[in-house]
Design an enzyme around this catalytic site. Structure first.
Site, PDB file in Angstrom:
ATOM      1  N   HIS A 229       0.828  -1.279   0.018  1.00  0.00           N
ATOM      2  CA  HIS A 229       0.040   0.131  -0.124  1.00  0.00           C
ATOM      3  C   HIS A 229       1.007   1.228   0.151  1.00  0.00           C
ATOM      4  O   HIS A 229       1.424   1.353   0.934  1.00  0.00           O
ATOM      5  CB  HIS A 229      -0.801  -0.240   1.381  1.00  0.00           C
TER       6      HIS A 229
ATOM      7  N   ASP B 240      -0.972   5.976  -5.759  1.00  0.00           N
ATOM      8  CA  ASP B 240      -2.259   6.974  -5.995  1.00  0.00           C
ATOM      9  C   ASP B 240      -1.870   8.263  -7.191  1.00  0.00           C
ATOM     10  O   ASP B 240      -0.555   8.588  -7.193  1.00  0.00           O
ATOM     11  CB  ASP B 240      -2.528   8.024  -4.787  1.00  0.00           C
TER      12      ASP B 240
ATOM     13  N   HIS C 102      -1.077  11.116  -2.827  1.00  0.00           N
ATOM     14  CA  HIS C 102      -2.393  10.851  -2.234  1.00  0.00           C
ATOM     15  C   HIS C 102      -3.339  11.767  -1.905  1.00  0.00           C
ATOM     16  O   HIS C 102      -4.408  11.958  -2.502  1.00  0.00           O
ATOM     17  CB  HIS C 102      -2.214   9.898  -0.848  1.00  0.00           C
TER      18      HIS C 102
END
Length: 294
Positions: free
Chosen positions: A48, A77, A90
């Site tokens: 992640h 992201d 992000h």
């Protein structure tokens, strides 16, 4: 390899246990990316924002370390700079993870590249800058699959010159088309991607406000996507039963607890997003070892 185990179905922290065979999620009806380092266990370890428990998230060092920890996929992201360049970050605002301020969309790529994107985590990472999507694809090609999340803040109603179109063009440029899973909380982005390339793997990131109380399989069918992503906090008995029944690839975020990882693996999820890919790898290996020796 199919592995026999107890199927644990989660619901708001409680567990219902039934005896069953693991249902393989990666079926021919759903198009998932090819992993460069697939170990054929029907489970995907997803870093992640990179190995972000140990390194500043969404930076090149976090991505490189995730590969060293043998993550099978990296989640990142994507936003857009003022001058229309897809960049990896992000938040809509720069304050939390750089020494900049205000909104990303107000900065050109050159201005963004002058910011320190690592010191917020630790001063020793002061050399880390905001990567472009192109930089990450250059690094990842031939090494690791990617889950590219299109951030809502970068999405518009237009497809031409959109973040989706630009990201897809870069993915194809670097030969990553078969090794990328796109995703978004904004269902417009999901629709745009499938319109641009009907065969590109896309996951729906569950957005309650856009879902009208539909079951996961209904959302997957309606938006013609290949997988369903949600938080472990959202996953419940009814959903897990629905996902398993329809053999829908299911990815759960963001899990750093060993115990929760074990429960989700036993429940039959396809993959887990974690800030600790090294821990998840160890949990997966031990789980399969114990399953085959029972």
């Amino acid at each position: 390899m199919r592995i026999k185990f107890l199927c644990l179905i989660l619901t708001f922290g409680s567990i219902a246990t039934i005896n069953c065979l693991a249902q393989p999620h990666m079926t021919k009806t759903h198009n998932l990316p090819t992993l460069y380092n697939d170990n054929d266990d029907d489970f995907i370890i997803i870093a992640h924002r990179g190995a972000s428990a140990y390194y500043p998230e969404n930076t090149m060092i976090a991505f490189k370390k995730a590969v060293e920890m043998e993550a099978e996929m990296i989640e990142l992201d994507v936003m857009m700079s003022k001058d229309g360049v897809p960049i990896v970050f992000h938040d809509a605002k720069l304050n939390r993870h750089t020494n900049g301020s205000s909104y990303i969309k107000l900065y050109s790529l050159k201005e963004l590249k002058n910011l320190d994107a690592g010191s917020w985590f630790h001063p020793k990472f002061s050399d880390q800058t905001i990567p472009t999507l192109e930089e990450v694809l250059t690094f990842a090609s031939g090494k690791v699959a990617l889950n590219i999340e299109i951030k809502t803040e970068a999405v518009s109603n237009d497809i031409e010159n959109s973040i989706e179109q630009k990201a897809l063009q870069l993915v194809k440029k670097y030969g990553m088309r078969n090794h990328v899973l796109f995703s978004s909380f904004d269902y417009r982005a999901v629709q745009h991607l499938k319109k641009l390339d009907p065969d590109i793997p896309v996951a729906l990131l569950y957005n309650r406000n856009q879902s009208r109380r539909l079951l996961p399989h209904q959302l997957v069918e309606q938006y013609n996507v290949d997988a369903f992503n949600c938080s472990y906090r959202q996953l419940k008995r009814k959903w897990m039963a629905d996902l398993n029944k329809h053999k829908i690839p299911t990815f759960i975020y963001t899990v750093d607890s060993k115990r929760r990882m074990q429960k989700l693996i036993a429940g039959g999820v396809t993959g887990i997003f974690t800030n600790k890919p090294d821990l998840l790898k160890s949990v997966v290996q031990n789980y399969h070892l114990n399953s085959t020796t029972d």
